[in-house]
Design an enzyme around this catalytic site. Structure first.
Site, PDB file in Angstrom:
ATOM      1  N   SER A 241       0.859  -1.184   0.000  1.00  0.00           N
ATOM      2  CA  SER A 241       0.000   0.000   0.000  1.00  0.00           C
ATOM      3  C   SER A 241       0.893   1.231   0.000  1.00  0.00           C
ATOM      4  O   SER A 241       2.118   1.109   0.128  1.00  0.00           O
ATOM      5  CB  SER A 241      -0.868   0.008   1.249  1.00  0.00           C
ATOM      6  OG  SER A 241      -0.038   0.241   2.367  1.00  0.00           O
ATOM      7  N   LYS A 242       0.279   2.378  -0.103  1.00  0.00           N
ATOM      8  CA  LYS A 242       1.061   3.623  -0.109  1.00  0.00           C
ATOM      9  C   LYS A 242       1.917   3.735   1.138  1.00  0.00           C
ATOM     10  O   LYS A 242       3.063   4.138   1.112  1.00  0.00           O
ATOM     11  CB  LYS A 242       0.121   4.820  -0.185  1.00  0.00           C
ATOM     12  CG  LYS A 242      -0.254   5.106  -1.616  1.00  0.00           C
ATOM     13  CD  LYS A 242      -0.389   6.592  -1.822  1.00  0.00           C
ATOM     14  CE  LYS A 242      -0.317   6.876  -3.301  1.00  0.00           C
ATOM     15  NZ  LYS A 242      -1.373   7.592  -3.874  1.00  0.00           N
ATOM     16  N   ARG A 243       1.288   3.362   2.252  1.00  0.00           N
ATOM     17  CA  ARG A 243       1.979   3.440   3.536  1.00  0.00           C
ATOM     18  C   ARG A 243       3.244   2.582   3.525  1.00  0.00           C
ATOM     19  O   ARG A 243       4.246   2.870   4.161  1.00  0.00           O
ATOM     20  CB  ARG A 243       1.013   2.974   4.629  1.00  0.00           C
ATOM     21  CG  ARG A 243       1.513   3.020   6.043  1.00  0.00           C
ATOM     22  CD  ARG A 243       0.375   2.676   6.993  1.00  0.00           C
ATOM     23  NE  ARG A 243      -0.274   1.420   6.638  1.00  0.00           N
ATOM     24  CZ  ARG A 243       0.126   0.236   7.051  1.00  0.00           C
ATOM     25  NH1 ARG A 243       1.161   0.140   7.842  1.00  0.00           N
ATOM     26  NH2 ARG A 243      -0.511  -0.855   6.684  1.00  0.00           N
ATOM     27  N   GLY A 245       5.041   1.943   0.925  1.00  0.00           N
ATOM     28  CA  GLY A 245       6.051   2.355  -0.056  1.00  0.00           C
ATOM     29  C   GLY A 245       5.612   2.170  -1.495  1.00  0.00           C
ATOM     30  O   GLY A 245       6.435   2.209  -2.405  1.00  0.00           O
TER      31      GLY A 245
END
Ligand code: GLU
Length: 466
Positions: A241-243, A245
């Site tokens: 996910s974005k979190r 990376g």
């Protein structure tokens, strides 16, 4: 036929170059470059609604930053549409594809009935073997004649042999009713025409491979070597996910990772060569092989990235590192360095590059070289400039002034000064750091003195002492 390796990266220009795409590109680049082969770039822009020139631009920029140069021109898949159609027409002429006049309603009715009877809902067109005389004057799609019995085996270099029963393949559409070719056809035709020998891509395309093989077989073309690589997961094993990376590579540039460190880290993400963690591009090119790609998803780990990044910064050539630092500043919208600062940084690079994991950390260490007099100590450094410290600096300065400005001499002067006053050298270092850099964490005080030179050093010490 030449035996030269040809790989390609074939991104769809619907967004930035994300980390998974960058890794796919890297693997293809390493494979080709390590074998004197070619690495081609094809933009899969047939989806006109979702493809944007900005996305293509972002992909090109991302690849450029990562240093993944491609051979030849950037190929636009959309521009090859006529050729894709031609192949479908050839299959039609050879009786390997057919015109299907079924309407959407008919297809839906077929599926509903199949579902009700508990049978496969894969559409079986009644037009497959229809005589041309029976063809109505109505819109049609062109479908490939899928093999009806037996199995299709994808000999995948990562996944092993993947077997698909042919009764699970439908007569895939090649040309839509408006005559436009479908994506699956475009990929195969382009890969063939570009002479691609090895297709290395995400395993989300594994199912496509079976369908694509139908086209290779129908055309009598050589099937490329497939290598479907597992997707990247987050540190917790879940989808990235974005979190975690899952960002565009430009974000990594802006976070201040050097491209070489990024390449090294991405290469290790799903591929290994024994226990080697840190390696150069040349080593990666020499070692990279499909056999080293793991079957299970790699986990993204910022700590490892930082670690490798730091090692690459330390191992970089000073001039190249300065150049990359300047590109980092430009990418983050920071003002360019003045010529004077470039000169000092170049001189300082040897003592900045050890221990900095990213460019922001390196810049932090470079504060002494970037700042101008009078040096403004930050809060921590200011504590090292109390009255006692200032009088120590005042006493020390004339001793330094007479030093020969070699490291040995500077160290000798400082140590002697400390010993004579029964002081630990550490007592001296804090005030010196504060005076020279305005920071508590800096390169060694002697490195700073050597970089700054006698005049500037003495001036800063005098400023602080006064
Ligand atoms: N365009 C596809 C993607 O961006 C890749 C297709 C392929 O590699 O065959 O996922």
């Amino acid at each position: 036929m030449s035996s030269q390796v040809v790989t390609r990266f074939a991104p769809s220009p619907t967004g930035f170059l994300h980390i998974g795409g960058a890794r796919t590109a890297l693997f293809n680049w390493l494979y080709a470059r390590g074998r004197g082969g070619k690495f081609l770039l094809r933009i899969e822009d047939t989806d006109r609604e979702r493809s944007t020139p900005e996305a293509t631009e972002a992909i090109l920029k991302g690849l450029d930053w990562l240093g993944l140069d491609h051979d030849g021109d950037v190929i636009s898949q959309f521009e090859n549409a006529a050729r894709h159609t031609e192949v479908a027409q050839q299959l039609l002429a050879e009786g390997k594809a057919y015109k299907c006049f079924a309407t959407q309603d008919e297809i839906q009715a077929f599926r509903d009935a199949a579902r009700a009877e508990g049978k496969s809902t894969l559409y079986r067109s009644p037009w497959r073997d229809a005589a041309p005389e029976t063809h109505p004057d109505a819109p049609y799609v062109v479908r490939i004649k899928a093999p009806q019995g037996g199995e299709t085996v994808i000999r995948d270099q990562v996944q092993g042999d993947v077997t698909i029963r042919n009764d699970q393949l439908d007569d895939m559409v090649l040309l839509r009713s408006d005559g436009t070719p479908v994506y699956m056809l475009a990929v195969v035709v382009d890969d063939h025409d570009m002479g691609v020998t090895h297709v290395i891509r995400g395993d989300d395309h594994l199912n496509n491979a079976a369908r694509q093989m139908m086209i290779y077989d129908a055309m009598g073309w050589d099937v490329p070597v497939w290598a479907h690589i597992p997707l990247i997961h987050g540190p917790d094993g879940k989808k990235l996910s974005k979190r975690h990376g899952a960002l565009g590579v430009d974000e990594y540039q802006k976070m201040g990772y050097p491209a070489a460190g990024m390449r090294n880290y991405l290469a290790r993400l799903g591929w290994s060569h024994g226990d080697d963690e840190f390696f150069t591009d040349d080593q990666a090119k020499e070692w990279f092989d499909l056999g080293g790609i793991g079957k299970s998803p790699a986990r993204f780990d910022f700590k490892k990235l930082e670690n490798l990044s730091g090692q690459h910064i330390a191992a970089s050539d000073d001039a190249a590192l300065l150049h990359e630092l300047q590109a980092f500043l430009a990418a983050t919208g920071e003002p360019a360095l003045s010529d004077d600062k470039v000169v000092v940084l170049r001189k300082a690079m040897y003592c900045l590059k050890t221990g900095a994991k990213t460019f922001p950390q390196l810049i932090e260490k470079a504060e002494f070289a970037l700042a101008d007099r009078p040096i403004q100590p930050d809060e921590k450094a200011a504590k090292n400039l109390d009255d006692v410290s200032r009088s120590i600096l005042m006493e020390l300065t004339p001793h330094l002034q007479n030093a020969s400005w070699s490291r040995d001499d500077l160290e000798g002067v400082a140590n002697q000064f400390a010993e004579a006053r029964d002081m630990k050298f550490g007592k001296l270092a804090g005030p010196l750091r504060a005076a020279l850099a305005g920071r508590a964490a800096t390169p060694s005080v002697f490195d700073m003195m050597l970089v700054l030179g006698r005049e500037e050093t003495i001036a800063r010490l005098t400023d602080a002492a006064g």
